[in-house]
Motif scaffolding. Sequence first.
Motif, PDB file in Angstrom:
ATOM      1  N   UNK A  58       0.836  -1.210   0.000  1.00 47.28           N
ATOM      2  CA  UNK A  58       0.000   0.000   0.000  1.00 47.28           C
ATOM      3  C   UNK A  58       0.865   1.252   0.000  1.00 47.28           C
ATOM      4  N   UNK A  59       1.956   1.222   0.742  1.00 45.03           N
ATOM      5  CA  UNK A  59       2.882   2.349   0.795  1.00 45.03           C
ATOM      6  C   UNK A  59       3.500   2.602  -0.576  1.00 45.03           C
ATOM      7  N   UNK A  60       3.900   1.534  -1.269  1.00 44.75           N
ATOM      8  CA  UNK A  60       4.496   1.684  -2.593  1.00 44.75           C
ATOM      9  C   UNK A  60       3.483   2.249  -3.587  1.00 44.75           C
ATOM     10  N   UNK A  86      -7.466  -3.921   0.345  1.00 39.80           N
ATOM     11  CA  UNK A  86      -7.055  -5.248   0.817  1.00 39.80           C
ATOM     12  C   UNK A  86      -6.205  -5.124   2.071  1.00 39.80           C
ATOM     13  N   UNK A  87      -5.202  -4.257   2.031  1.00 40.33           N
ATOM     14  CA  UNK A  87      -4.357  -4.069   3.210  1.00 40.33           C
ATOM     15  C   UNK A  87      -5.174  -3.527   4.380  1.00 40.33           C
ATOM     16  N   UNK A  88      -6.005  -2.528   4.100  1.00 37.38           N
ATOM     17  CA  UNK A  88      -6.774  -1.895   5.169  1.00 37.38           C
ATOM     18  C   UNK A  88      -7.726  -2.846   5.854  1.00 37.38           C
ATOM     19  N   UNK A  89      -8.355  -3.740   5.107  1.00 38.38           N
ATOM     20  CA  UNK A  89      -9.334  -4.656   5.691  1.00 38.38           C
ATOM     21  C   UNK A  89      -8.680  -5.886   6.315  1.00 38.38           C
ATOM     22  N   UNK A  90      -7.739  -6.509   5.607  1.00 40.55           N
ATOM     23  CA  UNK A  90      -7.123  -7.741   6.106  1.00 40.55           C
ATOM     24  C   UNK A  90      -6.386  -7.513   7.413  1.00 40.55           C
ATOM     25  N   UNK A 104      -7.698   3.080   9.183  1.00 42.43           N
ATOM     26  CA  UNK A 104      -8.603   4.184   8.852  1.00 42.43           C
ATOM     27  C   UNK A 104      -8.020   5.054   7.745  1.00 42.43           C
ATOM     28  N   UNK A 105      -6.721   5.306   7.793  1.00 38.94           N
ATOM     29  CA  UNK A 105      -6.078   6.130   6.772  1.00 38.94           C
ATOM     30  C   UNK A 105      -6.100   5.447   5.400  1.00 38.94           C
ATOM     31  N   UNK A 106      -5.815   4.154   5.372  1.00 35.19           N
ATOM     32  CA  UNK A 106      -5.800   3.444   4.092  1.00 35.19           C
ATOM     33  C   UNK A 106      -7.200   3.345   3.496  1.00 35.19           C
TER      34      UNK A 106
END
Length: 225
Positions: A58-60, A86-90, A104-106
Amino acid sequence: MSARSDRYAAWSGLLGGALGVVAGIVQAAAGTQLGAWAGSKSNPLPLGLLTIGLSGLALAAALVQLRAIRPPSTGHRAAVAATELVAGLVCFSTVGRLWWAPGALLLSAAAAEISAAPAGVARAVRGAWPAVLTGILGACLMLVAATADTPLPLVLGLAAGLAVAAAPWIAGRSVPVAAGVLLLGALPCAAITWWSAITPLTAVLALVTGTVAIRRRTRPVDTDR
């Protein structure tokens, strides 16, 4: 979407990804000492590593978005939003309360990306839904692998899940490589968990959706903005 809103989405994703990496490091290093703040996990190391990996992706994605000179296409927005979703939920299931802020940010960044061009993003997702679904299934395989009690299934599972998730996006460069990566990811997951039901079924489903995604990725993509 205005340039100001674009910057908000990029910086929100950037900060969420960075905080997510920190949360994963904390989980891996001291998760057993943090109790409910780290989700009270009995084996925090692999869950921390999974969090670091997904947050890093997500950062990339956010960093690429931030450094882009031109406004992103709807296809690019959809890819970034999918990665952040995907990152935020998983990771809400991997590091407990440590994920509240980065999650929350993602999710906010993903919502901003989608709201920029909802119709265009919907078209892009509709055209690339097998690739998105394959990525989600790959993340699920990594999440299952993170619960392994021994190092070998853990490492193989994480690598296999990552390969499954990445395979459809490699097809634009090389179909044979993408197909090989998909097979190397899905087949070991099914083989080492043959005695269970859900994980082999997930791996087989990923193999099916990944094959469809790879075939679709070889066609011209929509560059509508």
